[in-house]
Write an enzyme that holds these catalytic residues in place. Structure first.
Site, PDB file in Angstrom:
ATOM      1  N   GLU B  60       0.855  -1.333  -0.087  1.00  0.00           N
ATOM      2  CA  GLU B  60      -0.025   0.171   0.073  1.00  0.00           C
ATOM      3  C   GLU B  60       0.838   1.207   0.036  1.00  0.00           C
ATOM      4  O   GLU B  60       0.371   2.127  -0.656  1.00  0.00           O
ATOM      5  CB  GLU B  60      -0.920  -0.045   1.230  1.00  0.00           C
ATOM      6  CG  GLU B  60      -2.048  -0.957   1.045  1.00  0.00           C
ATOM      7  CD  GLU B  60      -1.793  -2.413   1.330  1.00  0.00           C
ATOM      8  OE1 GLU B  60      -0.659  -2.690   1.916  1.00  0.00           O
ATOM      9  OE2 GLU B  60      -2.522  -3.332   1.121  1.00  0.00           O
ATOM     10  N   HIS B 129     -10.731  -4.272   9.586  1.00  0.00           N
ATOM     11  CA  HIS B 129     -11.402  -4.010   8.334  1.00  0.00           C
ATOM     12  C   HIS B 129     -12.794  -3.480   8.353  1.00  0.00           C
ATOM     13  O   HIS B 129     -13.790  -3.573   7.464  1.00  0.00           O
ATOM     14  CB  HIS B 129     -11.744  -5.522   7.569  1.00  0.00           C
ATOM     15  CG  HIS B 129     -10.575  -6.138   7.135  1.00  0.00           C
ATOM     16  ND1 HIS B 129      -9.829  -6.939   7.913  1.00  0.00           N
ATOM     17  CD2 HIS B 129     -10.293  -6.542   6.008  1.00  0.00           C
ATOM     18  CE1 HIS B 129      -8.722  -7.709   7.463  1.00  0.00           C
ATOM     19  NE2 HIS B 129      -9.171  -7.399   6.087  1.00  0.00           N
TER      20      HIS B 129
END
Ligand SMILES: Cc1ncc(C[n+]2csc(CCOP(=O)(O)OP(=O)(O)O)c2C)c(N)n1
Ligand SMILES: [Mg+2]
Lengths: 318, 326
Positions: B60, B129
């Site tokens: 990322e 998440h």
């Protein structure tokens, strides 16, 4: 090295328990008993079971999102695992974590991780503590091939190397990170050569050979306590989709079939019979026990209470 | 008007902009043939090919910085971060590099990139998440922050974000991906400028200021109150940065009662900013009651579905808060 019958029994049982646990978990999804998702390690049982069975309680592990084999390998309580999967108050994390965030500090599992690569830096810290206290134990960090492309992997291996921390970095290479094949995410075939960049030892093993993994882990532990960290790559394959919803357009049925023929459980069975360690009947009995263990876990979870909203603020802070 | 899902609207916005702007590329994990973890980019790889739809390794920080570098030097970029929780891994390049580049170098360059990421709870994915991290990015000068609540808003705002010359954090809502809504026809170049709130329901008695997934929930509550003759105005801010203060203030003046609602944890949440905008303005003199705030409980999102549903503002909690105000 010749492993005792007891060890073979243990490895064979744990691999069967893992498979049964996951096949049952998949069924529970279909029955609508679980929400969310799960990542199954069917086909990879030998990795977590082989490594963790070779450890002591005082050795730590950091698990992945695909880590039922690691937990069962480290002797976690299957009832509590199933209860956590069902989100029940009797689960390992009181129903707050789910199977992507499962932990049992009492057996040395410092937890599974929902963040790819999230466990690597933590592992260096746990190992630092072991070194600080002059313990004769190591920390084992599991992660995937995909995770080895995260900065956390590279930073952690380097730190562990320069500080000579007792970490065994275990990369479960199942050839894919979600839909992305290893060939498209890195320009090397053998992930273990990454160790060289950090001046540490790297080895690559057949990730479906539980006996060899067990033996190599024993050796690795000895090596690490003398020399510092090591990278162990276990080459294997995930049979199921990445998670609950995955059409698997990125691989062929033939490829899956090929790997199913290398089933780690079948391979172990063959080894046991060929070396006359146990009889066919004994193995069938172990298989049955695994099924019963999981049935009991399902029942335990089913009859367990849901967590209460009144307790929601518990454990936010110590 | 035709109806499409929120996910399709996002796909249309990206695809239309990629057809129009040849210098626009899109990168992220599993966005190619796989179509993205939530299926948002289905078909784009087939249309635009591997040079413009870039499947990345799981990395990322590098993806975000790579996009920033490409954008600084003449391309325009869209980055997909699979879950907004993983913006935390990208944060250095986003907050220290992309956001600050133009200012610290005296306006020499600009960073026209959009970082798209889905946020929010309700999917059973638990603590790592499910977060709503908009306050983290809204706090960084140089970043614009958008959270659409309908398919039409998603499409119009994403197209505007892609055309913006600044880094824009475009936070999608997982639970809205499959929700359908009316969206203007394909031949229309449908743009919603950033920085304009939208009054999703008009009312004269109470103002609810909200955004994202909570918008529909607040409208539902408003409809219940309407049965008893209480008319609630629901203001969807749509972009947190830049913020359309005028619309908030004028609605507050009209109703004299304000409730701010969001899913993110209440403490340190963007709601505090919204309350401040109202009470620091002359709307203060029109208020009949203290401004109220309703955010998520200050806890990580739990896995158990029963608990998960109760840690964010529910219809019951919103209703109770309105009753307090009345
Ligand atoms: C930081 C981060 N990025 C992306 C994801 C989404 N995600 C979950 S598992 C996964 C693939 C991981 O691949 P690998 O490390 O090889 O493990 P495997 O799933 O194959 O066991 C991805 C991309 C995540 N959970 N965390
Ligand atoms: Mg993998």
């Amino acid at each position: 090295m010749k492993l005792s019958k007891e060890i073979h029994k243990e490895l064979y049982l744990k691999m069967n328990q893992t498979r049964e646990f996951e096949e049952t978990a998949a069924r529970l999804f279909v029955e609508g008993k679980v929400h969310g998702t799960a990542h199954f390690c069917i086909g990879e049982e030998a990795t977590g079971v082989g490594v963790c069975s070779a450890l002591e309680v005082e050795d730590y592990i950091l698990q992945t999102h695909r880590g039922h084999n690691q937990g069962i390998g480290k002797n976690m309580d299957i009832n509590k695992m199933m209860a956590e999967f069902r989100g029940k108050a009797t689960g390992y994390c009181k129903g707050k974590g789910g199977c992507m965030h499962i932990a049992d500090f009492s057996v040395g599992s410092l937890g599974a991780n929902g963040v790819v690569g999230g466990g690597l830096p933590i592992a260096t810290g746990a190992a630092l503590k072991q070194k600080y206290n002059k313990e004769k134990n190591i920390t084992v960090c599991f992660f995937g091939d995909g995770a080895s492309n995260e900065g956390a992997f590279h930073e952690s291996l380097n730190l562990a190397s320069v500080w000579k921390l007792p970490v065994l970095f275990v990369c479960t290479n199942n050839l894919y990170g979600m839909s992305t094949p290893v060939s498209k995410s890195m320009n090397i075939e053998d992930i273990s050569i990454r160790a060289a960049s950090y001046g540490i030892k790297g080895i690559a093993l057949d990730g479906n050979d539980v006996v060899n993994i067990y033996e190599e882990t024993l050796k690795a532990k000895e090596y690490i306590l003398e020399n510092g960290p090591m990278l162990m790559v276990l080459n294997t394959y995930r049979w199921m989709g990445h998670s609950k919803s995955d059409a698997q357009i990125y691989r062929t049925k033939d490829e899956v079939k090929e790997w199913k023929e290398k089933c780690p459980i079948k391979q172990h069975k063959k080894f046991i019979l060929e070396n006359k360690i146990m009889t066919e009947d004994e193995l069938v009995a172990i298989g049955k026990q695994a099924v019963e263990d999981i049935e009991k876990a399902v029942e335990f979870a089913e009859n367990s209470p849901e967590p209460r909203i009144e307790d929601i603020f518990d454990d936010v802070y110590a | 008007m035709r109806e499409i899902t929120y996910a399709q609207a996002i796909n249309e916005a990206m695809s239309e902009e990629m057809r129009r702007e040849k210098n626009l590329i899109f990168m992220g994990e599993d966005i190619g043939l796989y179509g993205g973890a939530f299926g948002v980019s289905k078909g784009m790889f087939e249309e635009f090919g591997p040079e413009r739809i870039l499947d990345t390794p799981i990395t990322e920080l590098a993806i975000t910085g790579c996009a920033a570098g490409a954008s600084m030097t003449g391309l325009r970029t869209i980055v997909e971060i699979m879950f907004s929780d993983f913006m935390t891994l990208a944060m250095e390049q986003l907050a220290n590099q992309a956001a600050k580049n133009r200012f610290q170098f005296g306006g020499q360059g600009s960073v026209p990139m959009v970082l798209r990421a889905p946020g929010g709870s309700g999917t059973g994915a638990a603590a790592q998440h499910s977060q709503s991290l908009e306050a983290w990015v809204a706090h960084v000068p140089g970043l614009k922050v958008v959270i659409p609540s309908t398919p039409a808003d998603a499409k119009g705002l994403l197209k505007a974000s892609i055309r913006d010359d600044n880094p824009v954090v475009f936070l999608e809502q997982k639970l809205l991906y499959r929700v359908k809504g009316e969206v203007p026809d394909l031949d229309e170049d449908f743009i919603i400028p950033l920085g304009k709130a939208d009054i999703k329901r008009e009312g004269k008695d109470v103002t609810i200021i909200t955004y994202g997934r909570m918008v529909q929930r607040c409208i539902k509550v408003a409809e219940e109150f309407a049965k008893d003759g209480v008319e609630i105005e629901v203001v969807d801010i749509r972009t947190l940065v830049p913020l359309d203060k005028e619309t908030l203030i004028s609605s507050a003046k009209k109703t004299g009662k304000v409730l701010v609602v969001h899913e993110a944890c209440q403490t340190g949440g963007f709601g505090g900013e919204l309350v401040s905008v109202v009470v620091e303005s002359d709307a203060f003199f029109y208020l009949d009651a203290p401004v109220k705030r309703l955010g998520g409980l200050d806890v990580p999102i739990p896995y158990n579905p029963g608990l998960e549903a109760l840690v964010v503002p529910t219809e019951e909690k919103i209703t109770a808060a309105i009753k307090d105000l009345l």
